[in-house]
Design a protein around this motif. Structure first.
Motif, PDB file in Angstrom:
ATOM      1  N   THR A  32       1.167  -1.149  -0.123  1.00 49.73           N
ATOM      2  CA  THR A  32      -0.093  -0.406   0.011  1.00 49.73           C
ATOM      3  C   THR A  32       0.744   1.272  -0.149  1.00 49.73           C
ATOM      4  OG1 THR A  32      -1.864  -0.635   1.006  1.00 49.73           O
ATOM      5  CG2 THR A  32      -1.466   1.404   1.345  1.00 49.73           C
TER       6      THR A  32
ATOM      7  N   SER B 157      -4.878   6.360  -6.773  1.00 50.23           N
ATOM      8  CA  SER B 157      -5.582   7.044  -5.882  1.00 50.23           C
ATOM      9  C   SER B 157      -6.865   6.795  -5.202  1.00 50.23           C
ATOM     10  CB  SER B 157      -6.589   7.534  -6.762  1.00 50.23           C
ATOM     11  OG  SER B 157      -7.572   6.556  -7.649  1.00 50.23           O
ATOM     12  N   GLN B 158      -7.208   6.743  -4.092  1.00 51.08           N
ATOM     13  CA  GLN B 158      -8.557   5.875  -3.077  1.00 51.08           C
ATOM     14  C   GLN B 158      -8.999   5.475  -4.162  1.00 51.08           C
ATOM     15  OE1 GLN B 158      -9.949   8.772   0.163  1.00 51.08           O
ATOM     16  NE2 GLN B 158     -11.258   6.949   0.547  1.00 51.08           N
ATOM     17  N   GLN B 159      -9.875   5.467  -5.140  1.00 53.50           N
ATOM     18  CA  GLN B 159     -10.421   5.195  -5.531  1.00 53.50           C
ATOM     19  C   GLN B 159      -9.754   4.239  -5.836  1.00 53.50           C
ATOM     20  OE1 GLN B 159     -12.797   7.026  -9.276  1.00 53.50           O
ATOM     21  NE2 GLN B 159     -13.925   5.438  -9.515  1.00 53.50           N
ATOM     22  N   GLU B 160      -8.765   3.935  -7.011  1.00 53.77           N
ATOM     23  CA  GLU B 160      -8.322   2.392  -7.169  1.00 53.77           C
ATOM     24  C   GLU B 160      -7.943   1.686  -6.167  1.00 53.77           C
ATOM     25  OE1 GLU B 160      -4.693   4.172 -10.741  1.00 53.77           O
ATOM     26  OE2 GLU B 160      -4.397   5.647  -9.104  1.00 53.77           O
ATOM     27  N   LEU B 161      -8.236   2.472  -4.969  1.00 51.95           N
ATOM     28  CA  LEU B 161      -6.956   1.185  -3.417  1.00 51.95           C
ATOM     29  C   LEU B 161      -8.384   0.526  -3.193  1.00 51.95           C
ATOM     30  CD1 LEU B 161      -6.284   0.426  -1.772  1.00 51.95           C
ATOM     31  CD2 LEU B 161      -6.142   2.475  -0.743  1.00 51.95           C
ATOM     32  N   THR B 162      -9.999   1.447  -3.665  1.00 50.03           N
ATOM     33  CA  THR B 162     -11.117   1.273  -2.641  1.00 50.03           C
ATOM     34  C   THR B 162     -11.550  -0.256  -4.339  1.00 50.03           C
ATOM     35  OG1 THR B 162     -11.929   3.004  -4.059  1.00 50.03           O
ATOM     36  CG2 THR B 162     -11.447   2.222  -1.372  1.00 50.03           C
ATOM     37  N   GLU B 163     -11.277   0.318  -5.062  1.00 50.30           N
ATOM     38  CA  GLU B 163     -11.149  -0.739  -6.560  1.00 50.30           C
ATOM     39  C   GLU B 163     -11.223  -2.714  -5.967  1.00 50.30           C
ATOM     40  OE1 GLU B 163     -12.280   0.310 -10.502  1.00 50.30           O
ATOM     41  OE2 GLU B 163     -13.387   2.101  -9.848  1.00 50.30           O
ATOM     42  N   THR B 164      -9.653  -1.949  -5.394  1.00 48.51           N
ATOM     43  CA  THR B 164      -8.541  -2.609  -5.950  1.00 48.51           C
ATOM     44  C   THR B 164      -9.322  -3.712  -4.700  1.00 48.51           C
ATOM     45  OG1 THR B 164      -6.668  -2.316  -6.240  1.00 48.51           O
ATOM     46  CG2 THR B 164      -5.930  -4.138  -5.112  1.00 48.51           C
ATOM     47  N   ILE B 165      -9.474  -3.226  -3.389  1.00 49.88           N
ATOM     48  CA  ILE B 165      -9.965  -3.755  -2.491  1.00 49.88           C
ATOM     49  C   ILE B 165     -11.885  -4.629  -2.770  1.00 49.88           C
ATOM     50  CG2 ILE B 165     -11.702  -3.152   0.028  1.00 49.88           C
ATOM     51  CD1 ILE B 165      -9.343  -1.128   0.280  1.00 49.88           C
ATOM     52  N   THR B 166     -12.454  -3.821  -2.878  1.00 49.88           N
ATOM     53  CA  THR B 166     -13.877  -4.589  -3.607  1.00 49.88           C
ATOM     54  C   THR B 166     -13.727  -5.519  -4.393  1.00 49.88           C
ATOM     55  OG1 THR B 166     -14.179  -3.225  -5.209  1.00 49.88           O
ATOM     56  CG2 THR B 166     -15.126  -2.490  -3.043  1.00 49.88           C
TER      57      THR B 166
ATOM     58  N   THR C  47     -11.314  -8.033  -4.814  1.00 45.97           N
ATOM     59  CA  THR C  47     -11.024  -8.634  -4.316  1.00 45.97           C
ATOM     60  C   THR C  47     -11.714  -9.535  -3.280  1.00 45.97           C
ATOM     61  OG1 THR C  47      -8.193  -7.515  -3.519  1.00 45.97           O
ATOM     62  CG2 THR C  47      -8.815  -9.374  -2.308  1.00 45.97           C
TER      63      THR C  47
END
Length: 111
Positions: free
Chosen positions: A67, A76-85, A87
């Motif tokens: 991270t 971006s925060q959006q790229e991270l949250t999309e990666t999380i979802t 996963t």
């Protein structure tokens, strides 16, 4: 022991290095080759993939390292949250897949 994984556990790194120096060096070289050598997959994507894998393997140290590296690369925060979802969806899909195996065992038990 109150907690299994905590940041202070990193203090034991040198014990592992001293106990298996050649193996640790090989592992570090492999990791370096995968993450830091230019290839067809851009480094930013490698870090997002690494975060996804770290989330599924539940490695807090990997989650932290990848991270932080991804943030340094400008995710971006959006790229991270999309990666999380993504996963989370894949992880739940794996549970359903193993559910099929469980059902297979259930159906094949001699009753």
């Amino acid at each position: 022991m109150k907690q299994y994984s905590e940041p202070s556990d990193k203090q034991f790194t040198n014990d592992i290095i001293k106990g298996s120096p050649k193996q640790v060096e090989a592992w570090l070289n492999f990791d370096e080759e995968i993450h830091n050598v230019e290839s067809a997959i851009p480094s930013k994507y490698k870090e997002l993939i690494s975060i996804a894998v770290a989330l599924t393997t539940q490695c807090p140290y990997c989650i932290e390292v990848h991270t932080n590296k991804a943030v340094e690369m400008g995710i971006s925060q959006q790229e991270l949250t999309e990666t999380i979802t993504i996963t989370a969806a894949l992880r739940s899909g794996a549970a359903m897949g193993y559910g099929l195996l469980s059902m297979k065992f259930f159906k094949n038990i001699d009753k």
